[in-house]
Design a protein around this motif. Structure first.
Motif, PDB file in Angstrom:
ATOM      1  N   LYS A  47      29.089  33.302  51.257  1.00 12.27           N
ATOM      2  CA  LYS A  47      29.731  33.298  49.934  1.00 12.27           C
ATOM      3  C   LYS A  47      29.282  34.497  49.110  1.00 12.27           C
ATOM      4  N   GLU A  48      27.998  34.809  49.172  1.00 11.38           N
ATOM      5  CA  GLU A  48      27.511  35.961  48.400  1.00 11.38           C
ATOM      6  C   GLU A  48      28.124  37.260  48.916  1.00 11.38           C
ATOM      7  N   LEU A  49      28.330  37.333  50.215  1.00 11.53           N
ATOM      8  CA  LEU A  49      28.963  38.510  50.816  1.00 11.53           C
ATOM      9  C   LEU A  49      30.416  38.639  50.337  1.00 11.53           C
ATOM     10  N   GLN A  50      31.144  37.501  50.334  1.00 12.31           N
ATOM     11  CA  GLN A  50      32.535  37.512  49.847  1.00 12.31           C
ATOM     12  C   GLN A  50      32.588  37.916  48.372  1.00 12.31           C
ATOM     13  N   ASP A  51      31.676  37.359  47.583  1.00 13.36           N
ATOM     14  CA  ASP A  51      31.633  37.677  46.144  1.00 13.36           C
ATOM     15  C   ASP A  51      31.335  39.158  45.921  1.00 13.36           C
ATOM     16  N   MET A  52      30.450  39.705  46.741  1.00 13.38           N
ATOM     17  CA  MET A  52      30.120  41.129  46.634  1.00 13.38           C
ATOM     18  C   MET A  52      31.345  41.984  46.933  1.00 13.38           C
ATOM     19  N   GLY A  53      32.131  41.552  47.931  1.00 16.45           N
ATOM     20  CA  GLY A  53      33.358  42.268  48.263  1.00 16.45           C
ATOM     21  C   GLY A  53      34.324  42.300  47.094  1.00 16.45           C
ATOM     22  N   LEU A  54      34.508  41.161  46.441  1.00 15.18           N
ATOM     23  CA  LEU A  54      35.408  41.083  45.286  1.00 15.18           C
ATOM     24  C   LEU A  54      34.898  41.923  44.123  1.00 15.18           C
ATOM     25  N   ARG A  55      33.590  41.882  43.903  1.00 14.30           N
ATOM     26  CA  ARG A  55      32.995  42.681  42.819  1.00 14.30           C
ATOM     27  C   ARG A  55      33.181  44.180  43.080  1.00 14.30           C
ATOM     28  N   THR A  56      33.046  44.571  44.334  1.00  9.02           N
ATOM     29  CA  THR A  56      33.215  45.980  44.705  1.00  9.02           C
ATOM     30  C   THR A  56      34.664  46.419  44.500  1.00  9.02           C
ATOM     31  N   ARG A  57      35.594  45.560  44.884  1.00 10.02           N
ATOM     32  CA  ARG A  57      37.009  45.851  44.702  1.00 10.02           C
ATOM     33  C   ARG A  57      37.323  46.029  43.210  1.00 10.02           C
ATOM     34  N   HIS A  58      36.766  45.135  42.400  1.00 12.56           N
ATOM     35  CA  HIS A  58      36.954  45.181  40.949  1.00 12.56           C
ATOM     36  C   HIS A  58      36.419  46.502  40.387  1.00 12.56           C
ATOM     37  N   ALA A  59      35.269  46.931  40.880  1.00 11.08           N
ATOM     38  CA  ALA A  59      34.657  48.181  40.396  1.00 11.08           C
ATOM     39  C   ALA A  59      35.555  49.379  40.682  1.00 11.08           C
ATOM     40  N   MET A  60      36.107  49.436  41.889  1.00 14.33           N
ATOM     41  CA  MET A  60      36.965  50.570  42.246  1.00 14.33           C
ATOM     42  C   MET A  60      38.264  50.546  41.433  1.00 14.33           C
ATOM     43  N   ALA A  61      38.824  49.362  41.231  1.00 15.17           N
ATOM     44  CA  ALA A  61      40.057  49.245  40.435  1.00 15.17           C
ATOM     45  C   ALA A  61      39.800  49.671  38.988  1.00 15.17           C
ATOM     46  N   LYS A  62      38.673  49.243  38.431  1.00 12.19           N
ATOM     47  CA  LYS A  62      38.332  49.606  37.045  1.00 12.19           C
ATOM     48  C   LYS A  62      38.041  51.102  36.922  1.00 12.19           C
ATOM     49  N   ALA A  63      37.400  51.673  37.942  1.00 12.26           N
ATOM     50  CA  ALA A  63      37.127  53.116  37.930  1.00 12.26           C
ATOM     51  C   ALA A  63      38.436  53.893  37.900  1.00 12.26           C
ATOM     52  N   MET A  64      39.417  53.427  38.663  1.00 12.05           N
ATOM     53  CA  MET A  64      40.705  54.115  38.699  1.00 12.05           C
ATOM     54  C   MET A  64      41.468  53.935  37.404  1.00 12.05           C
ATOM     55  N   GLU A  65      41.345  52.758  36.803  1.00  8.19           N
ATOM     56  CA  GLU A  65      41.983  52.533  35.497  1.00  8.19           C
ATOM     57  C   GLU A  65      41.381  53.478  34.455  1.00  8.19           C
ATOM     58  N   ALA A  66      40.057  53.619  34.493  1.00  3.54           N
ATOM     59  CA  ALA A  66      39.380  54.534  33.565  1.00  3.54           C
ATOM     60  C   ALA A  66      39.840  55.968  33.787  1.00  3.54           C
ATOM     61  N   PHE A  67      40.000  56.349  35.058  1.00  3.15           N
ATOM     62  CA  PHE A  67      40.468  57.702  35.401  1.00  3.15           C
ATOM     63  C   PHE A  67      41.891  57.932  34.905  1.00  3.15           C
ATOM     64  N   MET A  68      42.745  56.938  35.111  1.00  2.00           N
ATOM     65  CA  MET A  68      44.148  57.055  34.752  1.00  2.00           C
ATOM     66  C   MET A  68      44.319  57.180  33.228  1.00  2.00           C
ATOM     67  N   LYS A  69      43.528  56.417  32.486  1.00  2.00           N
ATOM     68  CA  LYS A  69      43.663  56.376  31.020  1.00  2.00           C
ATOM     69  C   LYS A  69      42.688  57.310  30.310  1.00  2.00           C
ATOM     70  N   ASP A  70      41.841  57.997  31.109  1.00  2.00           N
ATOM     71  CA  ASP A  70      40.767  58.805  30.540  1.00  2.00           C
ATOM     72  C   ASP A  70      39.941  57.978  29.544  1.00  2.00           C
ATOM     73  N   ASP A  71      39.590  56.774  29.974  1.00  2.00           N
ATOM     74  CA  ASP A  71      38.871  55.805  29.139  1.00  2.00           C
ATOM     75  C   ASP A  71      37.373  55.897  29.449  1.00  2.00           C
ATOM     76  N   LYS A  72      36.654  56.607  28.598  1.00  2.00           N
ATOM     77  CA  LYS A  72      35.235  56.852  28.873  1.00  2.00           C
ATOM     78  C   LYS A  72      34.385  55.591  28.688  1.00  2.00           C
ATOM     79  N   GLU A  73      34.830  54.700  27.815  1.00  2.00           N
ATOM     80  CA  GLU A  73      34.093  53.450  27.601  1.00  2.00           C
ATOM     81  C   GLU A  73      34.172  52.560  28.843  1.00  2.00           C
ATOM     82  N   LEU A  74      35.368  52.452  29.405  1.00  2.00           N
ATOM     83  CA  LEU A  74      35.547  51.678  30.632  1.00  2.00           C
ATOM     84  C   LEU A  74      34.792  52.320  31.794  1.00  2.00           C
TER      85      LEU A  74
END
Length: 211
Positions: A13-40
């Protein structure tokens, strides 16, 4: 003392949760890149600590189970493969953090190049969703298919670097930082492929190298 079955479920379960957290991080990084959102972007950088902590926790759990519980072959493969998967996820988290740092430091990016990077990341995220599904269901046939999806990401990365090279003169030199971002995404794909290798090892005990 908790039975080994419960400990293995908790480990998985911890491994699965880590996978989801990692996916979330990459998606948020791309959102920040797309919007030039330095806070995000800053939130992505700071959030990497949680991914690192998960990696350490998974390693610690595996060592404790190996030391105290004498796991059978199937569980042994899950523990060894799980440690390697956690390491791959941690590296993908690092690439998300690198993108966040780029957004914090960078000036505006040419919209055409921004679009190409977003496209590259979307290919990665779509592939990674399938990797997470393989992690959960442990379907060997799917692991082979999903690993092959990385070819699309590699082709897109090459096309992007050619685009940058073709436009280097017009843009007063080669934008190395953008190449680094694209390379981070391409390498994240390599680590996704590694995860497919480990799933095959966990289920079948076979060592596969997808290159």
């Amino acid at each position: 003392m908790m039975r080994i079955e419960n400990r293995m479920q908790s480990f998985d379960k911890e491994l699965q949760d880590m996978g989801l957290r990692t996916r979330h991080a990459m998606a948020k990084a791309m959102e920040a890149f797309m919007k030039d959102d330095k806070e995000l972007a800053l939130a992505v950088v700071e959030g990497d600590d949680f991914i690192n902590y998960a990696d350490e926790s998974i390693n610690d759990q595996a060592i404790e189970i190996l030391t105290l519980m004498q796991p059978v072959a199937k569980d042994l493969r899950m523990l060894i493969g799980g440690i390697k998967i956690a390491n791959d996820l941690e590296r993908i988290g690092d690439y998300a953090k690198n993108i966040g740092r780029f957004v914090i430091k960078s000036k505006t990016v040419d919209p055409r190049f921004r679009e190409e990077i977003v496209n590259l990341t979307n290919i990665f995220l779509n592939n990674f969703d399938e990797v997470l599904d393989v992690m959960e269901k442990r379907n060997v046939k799917e692991a082979y298919r999903v690993a092959s999806l990385d070819d699309d990401l590699d082709m897109e990365f090459k096309a992007f670097t050619h685009l940058l090279a073709d436009n280097a003169e017009k843009n007063d030199g080669f934008p190395f930082e953008l190449t680094t971002i694209a390379r981070n995404i391409e390498r994240a794909g390599d680590h996704s492929k590694n995860i497919c290798e480990q799933i095959i090892y966990i289920v079948k005990g076979q060592h596969i190298d997808f290159g």
